[in-house]
Design a protein around this motif. Sequence first.
Motif, PDB file in Angstrom:
ATOM      1  N   VAL A 220      -6.551   2.924  -2.687  1.00  0.00           N
ATOM      2  CA  VAL A 220      -6.011   2.242  -1.518  1.00  0.00           C
ATOM      3  C   VAL A 220      -7.079   1.370  -0.873  1.00  0.00           C
ATOM      4  CG1 VAL A 220      -5.083   2.598   0.805  1.00  0.00           C
ATOM      5  CG2 VAL A 220      -4.251   3.991  -1.091  1.00  0.00           C
TER       6      VAL A 220
ATOM      7  N   THR B 275       2.277   1.732  -3.426  1.00  0.00           N
ATOM      8  CA  THR B 275       1.252   2.158  -4.374  1.00  0.00           C
ATOM      9  C   THR B 275       1.114   3.671  -4.393  1.00  0.00           C
ATOM     10  OG1 THR B 275       0.007   0.107  -4.105  1.00  0.00           O
ATOM     11  CG2 THR B 275      -1.205   2.004  -4.941  1.00  0.00           C
ATOM     12  N   VAL B 276       1.183   4.304  -3.228  1.00  0.00           N
ATOM     13  CA  VAL B 276       0.964   5.746  -3.135  1.00  0.00           C
ATOM     14  C   VAL B 276       2.255   6.540  -3.269  1.00  0.00           C
ATOM     15  CG1 VAL B 276       0.147   7.589  -1.625  1.00  0.00           C
ATOM     16  CG2 VAL B 276      -1.112   5.442  -1.764  1.00  0.00           C
TER      17      VAL B 276
ATOM     18  N   LEU C 279       0.827  -1.206   0.000  1.00  0.00           N
ATOM     19  CA  LEU C 279       0.000   0.000   0.000  1.00  0.00           C
ATOM     20  C   LEU C 279       0.862   1.258   0.000  1.00  0.00           C
ATOM     21  CD1 LEU C 279      -2.735  -1.107   2.552  1.00  0.00           C
ATOM     22  CD2 LEU C 279      -2.929  -1.016   0.062  1.00  0.00           C
TER      23      LEU C 279
END
Length: 829
Positions: A667, A401-402, A398
Amino acid sequence: MSHVGVPRGTVRKRRSLALLTAGVLTIPALAGCSSDSEETSRGVPQDIAPAARDRVADGSTVNWAVDAMPTTLNAFQADADSATTKITGALLPTLFPMDAAGQPKLNPDYLESAKIIEREPKQVVLYKLNQQAVWSDGREIGAPDFVAQWRALSGKDSAFWTARNAGYERIEKIERGADDLQVRVTFAKPYADWRSLFSPLYPKEITGKPDTFNDGARTALKNTAGPFQLKSVSKAKGTVTLVRSPRWWGEKAKLDSIVFRAVAPKDRTKALADGTVHITDVDATTADRIALALRDGSNGQPLTHGPGADLTPAAALRSWALANGSDEEQAEIAQAAREKNRKAVVAYGAEQKALRGYAVRKSLEPAYTQLALNGESGPLADDRVRRAVARALDRQELAETVLKPLGLPAKPLGSHLALAGQPGYKDGSGALGDQNTKEAQALLADAGWTQGGAAEKPKDTKAGSEAEKKADKDEADKKKDAEGKEGAEDKEGTEKTEAEEKKADETDKTDKDGEKAEKKADKDEEKADRAVGADDSAASRAEGLYIVGQDDKPGAAPVQVPDASTATHVLAPARGAAVQSLALLRQASAVSEDSTTTAEAASKATVQDKATAQDKQPGGAAGAYAPLGTAAPAPASVKGPLGKDGKTLTLRFVLPSGSGSQSLRGVGERIAAMLEKIGIGTEITKVPDESYFKDHIASGDYDLALYSWPATAYPATDGRPIYAKPEPATDGSLLVEQNYTRVGTDHIDQLFDQAVAELDEKAARELMKQADARIWAAAGSIPLFQRPQLVAVDKKLANVGAFGFAAPRYQDIGFTDRRAAGSPADRKK
């Protein structure tokens, strides 16, 4: 960057607001184990294009975007917001602003010194003020201002409309010191976070009376003491204008004025291109456009992105043919579409050209995003289900991903009470455990959530994990008794009671038929053990289940197992919930120990004292087994949510629906996919940004949610209301303060209370580490990562951008080129 903040009417104890992520969210796998030594990892440095003051030109105006016009300029009222914080930071004294490392640092513009001069019998702090420090009306800053603010915020006079502000209620008295420049503050109870008080400091003209406090500082501040003073507030224009203060005694502000301008996040790309603002938080999409603009400006090639960029040659030829064809109606439609596209291409090209004048400055925001699990009711009221959710999450994935696409370090956050780089930061996630799908499935099985459970008839059992454990144990005992009887009937053809079987076992009688039955049971038991360890066993393939808890553990009596061809496979290795809870608490304690060896020794001793004989089986780590008879967790290949008592295990996941919330929703969708792998279904509900907090988070109308808390230099003060155990109100509701997960313990509260009264900073930090470990073990809040901070800034501006932890020094902000004043943001008015 756009965020959904705490709505008006809510405040975070004293300073900050809860930042609810929506939008670009620089926004769980529990990656990373805890260490018994303090973390040495550094935070991401600020990115502000630093320049010496002699390189910054005097004069000019800067336009700075804020989300909305502030409702109040009184930072201690419940509806203060981020715009209030920005504006008052340039106007009023902050005695201990945070530095780049997230520590409070004495501000020499206002203080010569401030320290504890007495600890016994009571704590006394002596402030020595800068002798040049004055309010804009010429009056010296002094003890009367401190006294008035204390009385307004102490909570003793309800006529002052203020949010609860911790620390002020601990003060016994404030008096003048040896002279007018000294302020002596005596505390009735020790207060470790005394540096958090009197920031911002308001003049006694504001805080001295309820009416001036309540209304006088909402839209005006006539008396200030900063490098700037308030000139005007225009709701019609959506602006708050500050000008250089002639009374400022410190280093002269470089800018003539700062205009804070309300610009909605969705309008910021256009505002930058139009020259309306010089400085604004942006989302990843706008940051990408600025990066493309800078790239395209250097290569001189036609744009390969934007409107019409995906138009193929065949489509372009067809459009031309229609526009020039004999069918007049079709030609008119095609011509209008082509003209609209041409204008869009021209406008996009002009915007890209204008965006070349900006740079995106990047750091990590002093705030972290968490997954909140509402433990008030429903499946998440069971701590085993909460821990299963936590252990299903790949937080590293996660974070990547960001943060990874933005070029920022992608590392999961390991603490609820400090961020990486702050003193006292320590990864405490080991108190809960790393990401582990099998462990998560075992926890759910132990809580009674099984494949096929949705079709079962509801049982008349009490809610709560302890009641469920007892029910599971009773049911397992019944099944065990029944299986023993069936086995005896099949093998001996006679009825035999469980008591007679036990008696036969205990007296070691040599009854031939009994001997055969026992041998057959042992043989079947060995087969069952092999079936548990063999993933490709026929029984496992056929049923998707395996037998647990019936292997020959030390201290366990032989168990009669039905023939595999006719048996109903009830699960069992999964872990004992009681042992696992003990293990979590033990891990939480171990996290805060100074010595790894000591922690391990204590852990082992506790296990030996508390674990059952079954838990001592080689290879069976504490917490590795569920009680006998617990249904086996479904293999990863099994699809669909688990169930219990006729209900499916589905959680309501609430997310904001705003245009700036795309990253956050991404998310959330990844989290939902991770939970699906362990059999937890999610129902994603998208709600308007403006109602996300008030109508859902604060009211408890959710199971799962994503929102953020700002960093603090004072975790003992600011963290307690977020993690305090909810207390029942007289009307039957819960008083949650800011603990919107509704999960807490008395022990956590006690650690906060001890830390806030501990004047030894090192000892206070150790107490906070212990509290953090307990918060992890409770599994109500799962920190994901620090949010990214993306700020678009005019390239010629210095000393401004992504500040990270540090407070801005407004007097140092300015253009490095005098001719840059008014460019690009002043091209249009």
